[in-house]
Structures are given as structure tokens and as C-alpha cells.
Design an enzyme around this catalytic site. Structure first.
Site: not given
Ligand code: PLP
Length: 391
Positions: A128, A215, A244
């Protein structure tokens, strides 16, 4: 009551109005133990005095002025992040998806600079990375992608934790420029790869001149027991994304780069109106200050052990519990059946939890929880699971 918001979420039927530490309160005065922290955002809990003070102080001075001008507090935040991570520089956006967009653009430009016509990024099944078009394409879930075709080109997908699959791509494809990967898959339900996974990825990237892009939006900033999850291994990424808990609730995303990746974007290649504005940077500096002064990386490790041992004791002989996974303060409990209703049932026990991937309970508590609150999470979630499996 009619709802004039787009129905992108199906919110649970409570209306949260305030919080203190790991406790949130709804509009009826009911209190809940927060075992989710706004999905790994509020690592310092709610209404932390240092965060409150930073927001108040900065809002008296300057909220926003645009990146057309130099922003001292943005420099300070970039310096702090690069020194903690040993990266070279940072681009600031407003969310995780934007941080990953920056990473994807760096990888593509890096490829074009090497005369690669269709730069391709290796991404993982069940990953994700966000909800923008490029990041939903990079994500490995049909649910996230369906209906938004045509998807963005330039991604190739392999199973998570499968080094051979990547080696065979390296042997056959010449247009790959990068690997984008979560050190632990969060949204997929806290899936922890083999111990040497990142080291092996690093070696393949080095051998093929690919960028290793991590990520760390969920895993970063003390959640796993180190400042960043990659620091559990002996490697350095070329690109790392954060969001986050960097703002503890104030929206911010950051894309950090090192070496050649840090030299790729030039003026005019990328930008953001709000990204890295004085308010978010002052807040994030305060967040990092608390994480450092309270050594939250160490506290995460200790509290994590307590929670994992608690769950192992309470749930080890329970039929229907398939596995308990964890990495620092990320916990997954996989059941033998789908259990989305547990999020609602948890409210009756005055606790906030998450269910992801259908059958996996995911817990991402604030890092500041007391031992007593950690024990309470184990007690309430175990009760919830046992009652559910008995029904
Ligand atoms: N990458 C990871 C690993 C995430 O857990 C999330 C959100 O849950 C995102 C990217 C996306 O972040 P955002 O919702 O702030 O765009």
C-alpha cells in the site's frame, strides 16, 4: 441524517471530539483506549503539550509563506531528518501519497537521465502506497485500483519477500530503475519479511544500479524500535518516504534521498504549495524532539515485547487464531475468517482497533502508552477475539 460528504469512508457510529494521551472521548462522553493512533499517526498520543505549544507558538508568527522563499524552520527539520537517517536531502509534501509520488518521480527522472526510455519500478503484491493514480497503481490491491483504470504505466509487480522473483526480473528486463517497498507491510496486516530481505534487496539494487526506495510511512519514526525500520539492518536506502507520525496529526509527507537520487530533482521538476510550510515544520520538529528526549525507539521495543508476550499467552491455544505478527509497535492478529465487524464490536469494549485484509486485526497504538494501557489492549483485544470466535 443525510450526509453531504462523498462516501469514501463508512465511518463507525461514534463522533470523537477530544483526546488525551492514549484516550479519546466521543461526543457522548464515552472514553476509548486508542490502539490505532489514527493509523500510526498520533505516536505521541493526543493533545501532547509539546505539539500543542509548537502549533500555538508558530501560529503566532507565520503559518505559511510559500516555498518561493527560504523557510528557516524547514531547513532545521530537513537537517534533523537527514542527520537521524543519514540521508542527504528532503522534499516536503503534505501526505504519504505525495511523498511516494516524489519518490516515483525521482526514480523516473533517474532512469531518463540514464537514457532509459520506459523507466520501470518494481513494486510488491499487497503493498500500500497511497490513493493518487501513481501510488494506487504501485499499491498491490485490486480493491484500491478497480474502477480507476487506465492505471499508470511503468510498474512491475512481484510477491513480497520473494528475492528470486526480483532476480529473474533483473536477468530479463533492462528498463528497471528502482524497487519501491515497505520494510513491513502495514495495510496488508503487518506482514514481516525475512530478516535479510532488505540486505538482499540492497545487493540486487547495487548490482543493477537500481534505487532502493523504502516506504517508511507506517514503519518510520520510532514505531519499530529504531528511528527507521531500515536501521534494523546494515543498509542505507537511496530514497525513503515518511508521513503519518512526522506531524502527529498535522499533515506532512517527506521524501528523503541520498547520493545520486538526492541530485536528481532540479528547480522546476517538482513542488508543493503547502509542503514544508512553517506550521508543519515547527510541529514536526517538536514531534522529533519528544521522540528523541523520551527515547521512544527504546520504549517501543519494550512495550512491544510486553504486548506480544501478552497476546501469545492469551491467544496461543485459541482455535481460529492463525498467527500473531509484530514488528515493534505494529501488531497483526490473523483469524481463520473475515472479521471486519470487530471494529464495531471493539467500541462496546471501549477500544479503537483496525481490521485490514479481511481477516487481520491491526493494532498501531501510540508509542507513549503506559504498561497498564498496553496490558489493557491485550486484555480487551483477546476478549474480543475469543468471544468472536466462539459465536
Ligand atoms: N504508504 C504506506 C505504507 C501507508 O501505510 C500509507 C497510508 O496508510 C500511505 C503510504 C499513504 O499515506 P497517505 O494516506 O498519507 O497518503
Amino acid at each position: 441524517m443525510s450526509d453531504s460528504r462523498m462516501s469514501t469512508y463508512k465511518p463507525l457510529p461514534i463522533d470523537l471530539v477530544k483526546g488525551q494521551g492514549a484516550i479519546v472521548t466521543d461526543s457522548q462522553g464515552q472514553e476509548y483506549l486508542d490502539a490505532l493512533a489514527g493509523i500510526a499517526v498520533c505516536s505521541l498520543g493526543h493533545a501532547h503539550p509539546a505539539v500543542h505549544e509548537a502549533i500555538c507558538e508558530q501560529s503566532k508568527k507565520l503559518l505559511h509563506c510559500s516555498n518561493l522563499y527560504s523557510i528557516a524552520v524547514q531547513h532545521q527539520l530537513a537537517d534533523k531528518l537527514t542527520s537521524l537517517s543519514n540521508m542527504d536531502n528532503v522534499f516536503f509534501g503534505n501526505s504519504g501519497a505525495e511523498a511516494n509520488e516524489a519518490a516515483i518521480k525521482i526514480a523516473r527522472l533517474y532512469g531518463h537521465n540514464k537514457d532509459i526510455k520506459n523507466p520501470t519500478i518494481i513494486v510488491m503484491e499487497n503493498a500500500f502506497h497511497g490513493r493518487t493514480l501513481a501510488t494506487l497503481t504501485a499499491s498491490g490491491s485490486r480493491k484500491v485500483q478497480a474502477g480507476f483504470e487506465p492505471l499508470v504505466q511503468g510498474f512491475i509487480r512481484v510477491p513480497y519477500n520473494d528475492i528470486d522473483a526480483i532476480k529473474s526480473i533483473a536477468a530479463t528486463q533492462s528498463d528497471v530503475v528502482a524497487i519501491l517497498v515497505e520494510p513491513v507491510q502495514g495495510e496488508a496486516g503487518v506482514i514481516v519479511p525475512d530478516k535479510n530481505y532488505l540486505e538482499n534487496l540492497r545487493t540486487i539494487c547495487d548490482d543493477n544500479e537500481w534505487l532502493l526506495m523504502l516506504d517508511e510511512i507506517q514503519t518510520g519514526l520510532c514505531r519499530t524500535g529504531k528511528w527507521f525500520a531500515f536501521q534494523h539492518s546494515d543498509i542505507q536506502p537511496d530514497v525513503m518516504t515518511l508521513a503519518k507520525s512526522l506531524g502527529n496529526g498535522i499533515p506532512i509527507g517527506a521524501c528523503l534521498a541520498k547520493g545520486i537520487a538526492a541530485q536528481t530533482l532540479q528547480p522546476g521538476n517538482h513542488g508543493s504549495t503547502y509542503g514544508g510550510n512553517p506550521l508543519v515544520c515547527a510541529t514536526s520538529l517538536a514531534v522529533l524532539g519528544v521522540m528523541e528526549s523520551e527515547a521512544l525507539y527504546d520504549k517501543s521495543s519494550k512495550t512491544s515485547q510486553r504486548i506480544v508476550e501478552g497476546f501469545k499467552q492469551r491467544l496461543k491455544d485459541i482455535k481460529g487464531v492463525q498467527e500473531i505478527t509484530s514488528f515493534g509497535m505494529m501488531f497483526g492478529i490473523a483469524l481463520d475468517r473475515d472479521c471486519p465487524e470487530l471494529m464495531l464490536k471493539a467500541l462496546d469494549k471501549n477500544i479503537l482497533i483496525n481490521v485490514t485484509s479481511g481477516n487481520r486485526i491491526r493494532l498501531l497504538p501510540p508509542l507513549i502508552i503506559s504498561d497498564q494501557q498496553a496490558d489493557k489492549i491485550v486484555e480487551l483485544v483477546s476478549e474480543l477475539v475469543i468471544e468472536f470466535l466462539q459465536d
